[in-house]
Enzyme design. Structure first.
Site, mmCIF file in Angstrom:
data_model
loop_
_atom_site.group_PDB
_atom_site.id
_atom_site.type_symbol
_atom_site.label_atom_id
_atom_site.label_comp_id
_atom_site.label_asym_id
_atom_site.label_seq_id
_atom_site.Cartn_x
_atom_site.Cartn_y
_atom_site.Cartn_z
ATOM 1 N N LYS A 16 -12.183 3.723 -14.427
ATOM 2 C CA LYS A 16 -12.527 2.516 -14.218
ATOM 3 C C LYS A 16 -12.900 2.050 -15.420
ATOM 4 C CE LYS A 16 -11.748 1.874 -9.702
ATOM 5 N NZ LYS A 16 -10.638 0.913 -9.311
ATOM 6 N N SER B 16 -15.099 -1.586 -11.000
ATOM 7 C CA SER B 16 -16.045 -0.975 -10.270
ATOM 8 C C SER B 16 -17.118 -1.025 -11.160
ATOM 9 C CB SER B 16 -15.813 0.641 -9.860
ATOM 10 O OG SER B 16 -17.053 1.121 -9.409
ATOM 11 N N VAL C 294 1.798 3.128 -6.573
ATOM 12 C CA VAL C 294 1.650 2.468 -7.923
ATOM 13 C C VAL C 294 1.895 3.361 -8.990
ATOM 14 C CG1 VAL C 294 0.075 0.698 -6.949
ATOM 15 C CG2 VAL C 294 -0.824 2.920 -7.647
ATOM 16 N N TYR D 99 -13.439 9.183 -11.693
ATOM 17 C CA TYR D 99 -13.435 7.959 -11.347
ATOM 18 C C TYR D 99 -13.969 6.900 -12.353
ATOM 19 C CZ TYR D 99 -14.261 4.103 -8.095
ATOM 20 O OH TYR D 99 -14.241 2.852 -7.457
ATOM 21 N N ASP E 196 0.789 -1.270 0.101
ATOM 22 C CA ASP E 196 -0.079 -0.054 -0.029
ATOM 23 C C ASP E 196 0.902 1.275 0.144
ATOM 24 O OD1 ASP E 196 -2.317 1.611 0.232
ATOM 25 O OD2 ASP E 196 -3.388 -0.081 1.178
ATOM 26 N N ILE E 197 0.342 2.412 0.004
ATOM 27 C CA ILE E 197 1.126 3.520 -0.092
ATOM 28 C C ILE E 197 1.912 3.919 1.114
ATOM 29 C CG2 ILE E 197 -0.726 5.303 0.012
ATOM 30 C CD1 ILE E 197 0.583 6.829 -2.585
#
Lengths: 915, 275
Positions: B173, B156, B76, B169, B37-38
């Protein structure tokens, strides 16, 4: 000997190159020391570039054990680093697991890493040390794979030899293990087998090879491998590791490095364990299991292994459980019931008309009665030498009804051959239209027209026998050498054959069959009785149509044939005709059965594209005249895996196959041996050939069963299917090496200037094996330099396979049967001036005509018709491809059929517009 | 439960929520894990991203199932981070069987398309679309060598439908679904499957420290409870989706049960997108 277990790693994991060293630590200071060392490695950029250290703490003891197990079977994967995992259970217990790629790091290097980590001594990087790739991943010719190419997954299996008394083995154990392994491999048919022996201890590594010399004495020597190809030549490898103490464990590879891999562990020089593993890519787990048993037997009993096979393998002997027994009457009974069920259905049609089942039944009754009134007695042998007509089939049925044995002889055979059959068979009658048979034979001559025509009711008083003859038919086979011999087949065998197949192939009265093959070839027995005993329509194909693929093709379309029987060669020709058509016209065919010669499934791909297996089933059948046409069957599917290319499938219900070694002892699964056939199809043997009968039709004293020794090589797969591996008599041994001449032939054939090649074994003037030589006859239009050919071959085949003499010839001579004429070739060898004559001839010869001569195997004049000079449809295809290559690539088979003499075709070609 | 025994699974965004649920379920099924994770917040993302502590919590819970777990932070959006992550996985485990591209951000959002700033637009695409691409870029060569692998992109329902006020978003997606299909075609010959899972409204499971519903509610300027009510009304099954529902689909796609499933998008949305 220990259970077979699946090796957890999949081969795609690079498991074979992963070597694993495990050290169990039970000392808290040693554990702390190790942890400190691993932390040091993390801090040193230099060391961290080559090593990847990890420390893992376990929650519980069970968890720890699971973890160590999982970690020690985890392949190194795609890292170049040495993976070091310290699994800590508690302060007093830990395991150090070091894994590396054996192609990058030696085992001694791993030991050095281990020593430096546990002793805090400085680690010296020395990874540039010369490394050798070791491992062989070329499928060997022996062994039975169990792996489908369509998946990337393959599993490996291992057996730990737990029952061996290892203490018994002294320092000579390596020799014993090597000898036992070589002996076992040879039993499985591994040719000129060679094994690799790798020995490691903490400081040194030694790589050697093991072979048997001519006297089966073990030779172990140090070899230097020049390239990877040599390394790939091993059938098996023995990996021996000598470790200092029992807290250490080492696996040289996580999945097998060789077709068979033997892993030996020693502690301070004393043998501790032996395990054997193999990948299913090469060896089926069941085969491995038996291989290990035989190996253990060889290991414990140095002399011979026949006892083992005799004692342990009897369970493999086939039982009679699925054997079908019939009384002799059933052939006629079955025929009658078909005739009564479908009286108005066409039974047979041909160029001479057609008849229904009712007519066939009546007509054959009349003929049978006539035959009896002509003096034929029960059990008499009647030769039938007639063209392929309805009449021929009716007469053969009538002979059976009259209680006689029919002997079909093709009227197109040379007169000498027909005379031979008359003499040899002691037949009482011959039914033929042949005008010019020598009168010397004491045999009753019956004209077919006498039988067919004339009054029928005058024979009403003749009573037909109620029992079928002992032998329904005798078919003469040529075999590979010697005189033809008559095979006596009882009627129950024919019934068993139809019983065994009718359900599997769904044979019924709506089927239309062709009788394509000459009645003297037993494939036609199947065509004729297969059809007539299931109520189908039998289309008798005349010789003229049978030899013209176009006419035969038209016939198949016209008659809407559903069941087609063909030799593969004939089928390839038919397929070529079909491909020339725009449409797929053979859609009525639902079943094609191949027989008579080995099938190359790859040549069927175009057929399969045009006629998917869901519409038309293709079945390859292995069979022998002596065991009633067929023995095994196998469905050909669209994408059969490579390893099935030699498979002929499983035996028909009632038939049995046993694979036997040269002593007649049953072979284990996967072992190469002679195919013995028993069960429902076994014939009564050869007529008047007691010696041959004794030799080939044998009783196994172990089970009192009768078997026919086929002279064919095969092996049985664990699923019961059979691989056909050729004839025994084509195998050759020179200087102890087993050689397949065909293999040499195929390599030389690939040399560009070679048009054709024949490999002949020259026995020399005496029979000493040292005098044997391989001679290659190369047909080429160019000059052939023997040295160039030899140097070319050196890179492709082992030295012992390279021909001793290489002779260029203008043409490879052929016998009338289309086989290489070895005798004529040997004459060329013995009179070396012939070679010069040949080359001189070459220039003066008419090259166009020589193409025709070469295909026919003899010279013809420019005006001679090809088909009247021995040409047939198969040879026509061969001629077409030669002419296409040399003359005109647009030539079609039809052109050849219309213009069938060299002159006519030349004229046609000269008039043909140039494209 | 052993559907993932001997398998190595890399999961991004595993600090909480769906990512953590995937890690736990994979561990329970016997997989070894690399989770990332970040570890800190990101400029232009208006909410707090997962911390190292949250990621370590995931790891501890996974280890209880007996898994070996590598914990390594990675952004990422940074190729170097991604490469280092994959290298660590290979050094430790030798291979990667499944990649779960779960890391993603739900905001900035809550405005009409033209009102996004360039930075806002870019960060959404960078994390949600280019992030998975970076992971594929680093992992695919390994999977090609292996001739085996399963790549699972967590998209999503916004990858299937439009949402008012969520253009960035939704675009990212939708892009991820497109990436899934193309990559599936690219790697099919090498026996590598690429599939997308499209979660619908997922509730914020406190045990997983999930709070994506809150992010959506905040973006729209409404209360969390109201957002939950809206979500509940919008799904066909009258129940919202649990992160474990999504993890179940992920485990299935990572397992050998799906050897012939590739290029597909699986909606785990209680029927939301069926309308």
């Amino acid at each position: 000997m220990g259970e077979i277990e699946m090796i957890p790693a999949l081969e795609l994991d690079k498991a074979a190159v992963s070597q694993v060293f495990i050290r169990h630590l039970t000392d808290s200071s040693l554990i702390s020391q190790t942890i400190a060392s691993l932390q040091k490695i993390c801090e040193s950029e230099n060391l961290h570039n080559t090593m990847s250290p990890w420390i893992e703490y376990s929650f519980s003891r069970v968890n720890h054990e699971d973890f160590v197990k999982r970690e020690s079977s985890r392949p190194i994967g795609y890292t170049g680093k040495i993976r070091i995992v310290l699994a800590v259970a508690n302060d007093l217990e830990a395991d150090l697991i070091i894994v590396s790629n054996r192609e990058l790091v030696t085992v001694q290097e791993i030991f050095n890493v281990y020593k430096s980590i546990t002793s805090d001594s400085p680690y010296i990087l020395s990874l540039d040390e010369a490394l050798q790739k070791c491992g062989s991943f070329i499928p060997p010719k022996w062994g039975v794979p169990n792996w489908n190419n369509s998946t990337v997954f393959s599993r490996s299996y291992r057996v730990n030899l737990t029952d061996l008394d290892l203490k018994e083995f002294s320092s000579a154990s390596l020799d014993r293990i090597s000898s036992a392994l070589l002996m076992t491999l040879e039993k499985y048919g591994a040719i000129n087998t060679k094994i690799l022996i790798e020995e490691n201890d903490m400081e040194t590594k030694q790589i050697r090879t093991g072979t048997f010399d001519d006297n089966k004495h073990l030779k172990i020597k140090e070899d230097i491998f020049r390239d990877d190809r040599e390394l790939n030549a091993f059938d098996a490898g023995i990996m021996i590791t000598d470790l200092p103490d029992m807290n250490c464990q080492y696996s040289p590879c996580l999945s097998p490095l060789f077709p068979v891999t033997v892993i030996v562990t020693k502690y301070n020089g004393a043998l501790h364990s032996i395990s054997m593993s193999a990948s299913e890519r090469f060896v089926h787990p069941t085969v491995l299991r038996q291989f290990v048993d035989l190996f253990c037997f060889n290991l414990e009993n140095k002399d011979g292994n026949n006892n083992f096979l005799e004692n342990e393998c009897m369970s493999l002997l086939e039982t009679e459980s699925n054997c079908i027994n019939h009384t002799d009457l059933e052939l006629l009974e079955r025929f009658h019931s078909v005739a009564i069920s479908f009286p108005d259905q066409i039974a047979i049609s041909g160029i001479d008309g057609s008849i229904t089942y009712a007519e066939l039944n009546r007509k054959s009754d009349v003929i049978a009665k006539k035959l009896i009134s002509y003096g034929m007695n029960l059990g008499d042998k009647i030769i039938v030498s007639l063209d392929q007509t309805v009449e021929l089939v009716v007469i053969m049925v009538a002979i059976v009804k009259a209680g006689g044995t029919y002997i079909p002889v093709d009227p197109n055979y040379p007169l000498e051959r027909i005379s031979f059959v008359i003499e040899d068979s002691q037949a009482t009658h011959i039914i033929t239209g042949l005008p010019d048979l020598p009168a010397k034979h004491a045999i009753h001559w019956i004209s077919p027209s006498d039988l067919i025509e004339g009054e029928s009711d005058v024979f009403d008083t003749v009573v037909l026998p109620t029992t079928a003859p002992d032998t329904t038919y005798i078919i003469y086979t040529s075999g590979t050498s010697g005189q033809p011999k008559g095979v006596m087949v009882p009627s129950k065998n024919v019934v068993s054959l139809i019983e065994a197949t009718s359900q599997e192939f769904k044979l019924s009265h709506i089927d239309v069959w062709t009788m394509f093959h000459s009645a003297s070839f037993d494939f036609s027995v199947w065509e004729m009785w297969g059809c007539l005993l299931t109520g189908g329509h039998l289309v008798v194909v005349s010789r003229q149509v049978a030899r013209s693929p176009y006419d035969f093709y038209d016939l198949l379309v016209e008659k809407k044939v559903t069941v087609l029987n063909q030799t593969p060669s004939a089928f390839y020709t038919l397929l070529k005709v079909d491909i020339e058509q725009r449409n797929t016209n053979l859609t009525s065919i639902r079943l094609v059965i191949f027989g008579g010669e080995a099938l190359d499934p790859y040549k069927l791909s175009e057929w399969l594209e045009r006629y998917p297996v869901s519409y038309c089933r293709l079945v390859n059948m292995y069979g022998i005249t002596e065991t009633t046409v067929h023995v095994t069957y196998r469905n050909i599917l669209h994408r059969d895996p490579e390893f099935l290319s030699k498979s002929v499938g499983v035996t028909l219900p009632g038939w049995k196959i046993s694979i036997r070694d040269t002593n007649g002892i049953p072979c284990l699964y996967g072992m190469e041996g002679e195919i013995w056939v028993g069960g429902a199809g076994l014939s009564n043997g050869y007529h008047n050939r007691e010696e041959l009968n004794k030799k080939f039709f044998v009783i196994d004293p172990k089970d009192d069963q009768r078997w026919y020794r086929s002279g064919d090589l095969g092996r049985k797969r664990p699923d019961g299917s059979i691989d056909y591996l050729g004839r025994i008599d084509t195998q050759v041994k020179i200087r102890g090496f087993r050689i397949e001449l065909d293999e040499i032939r195929s390599v030389i054939q690939k040399i560009p200037f070679v048009r054709n090649v024949a490999i002949v074994l020259h026995d020399g003037d005496d029979v000493e094996s040292s005098q044997k030589q391989i001679v290659a006859f190369i047909e080429s239009l160019e000059h052939v330099d023997a040295d160039t050919v030899r140097s070319d071959l050196k890179s492709k085949i082992p030295e012992y396979m390279i021909p001793a003499r290489i002779v260029r010839v203008n043409e490879i001579p052929m016998t009338i049967n289309g086989k290489v004429d070895n005798a004529t070739l040997m004459l060329k060898l013995n009179h070396s001036e012939d070679q010069d004559v040949d080359s001189k001839d070459n220039n003066s010869q008419d090259s166009y005509l020589s193409i025709w001569n070469k295909v026919l195997g003899h010279s013809i004049a420019a005006g001679d018709n090809f088909f009247e000079s021995g040409g047939n449809s198969l040879l026509a295809v061969e001629l077409l491809s030669a002419l296409k290559r040399e003359m005109d690539s647009s030539l079609t088979l039809r052109d050849l059929y219309i213009h069938s003499s060299p002159n006519a075709l030349k004229e046609f070609l000269s008039k043909k517009p140039v494209r | 439960m052993c559907r993932l025994t001997d398998k190595v699974v890399l999961i991004t965004g595993a600090g909480r929520g769906i990512g953590r649920a995937c890690a736990l379920r994979a561990a329970e099924e016997g997989a070894d894990l690399i989770i990332t994770d970040i570890g800190n917040s990101k400029e232009s993302v208006p909410y707090k991203l997962s911390s190292l502590e949250e990621l370590q919590t995931t790891a501890e819970k996974c280890k209880e199932f007996g898994s070996s777990v590598i914990v390594q932070l990675a952004d990422v959006c940074k190729m170097n981070d991604v490469n280092a992550l994959v290298e660590a996985a290979i050094n430790r485990f030798g291979r990667i069987d499944a990649l779960v591209n779960n890391a993603g951000i739900g905001a900035p959002a809550g405005k009409a398309t033209h009102l996004y700033t360039t930075e806002e637009w870019e960060i959404l695409l960078n994390v949600n679309l280019s992030g998975p691409w970076r992971l594929i870029k680093a992992v695919a060569p390994i999977m090609i060598e292996q001739q085996y692998g399963s790549i699972i992109n967590i998209a999503s329902t916004a990858g299937l439908l439009g949402y008012r006020s969520f253009a960035g978003y939704v675009a990212s997606k939708h892009g991820l679904v497109g990436l899934t299909k193309s990559a599936a075609l690219d790697y099919a010959p090498q026996n590598i499957r690429v599939n997308a899972v499209c979660p619908g409204p997922v509730y914020d499971d406190e045990r997983l420290d999930g709070h994506m519903t809150k992010v959506v509610a905040d973006s729209l300027g409404i209360r969390l409870g109201d957002q939950e009510s809206i979500d509940l009304e919008s799904v066909a099954m009258n129940t919202v989706v649990s992160p474990y529902d999504v993890a179940e689909a992920v485990v299935w796609l990572a397992s050998d049960a799906t050897q012939r499933v590739t290029g597909t998008t699986i909606a785990v949305d209680a029927g939301y997108s069926a309308k």
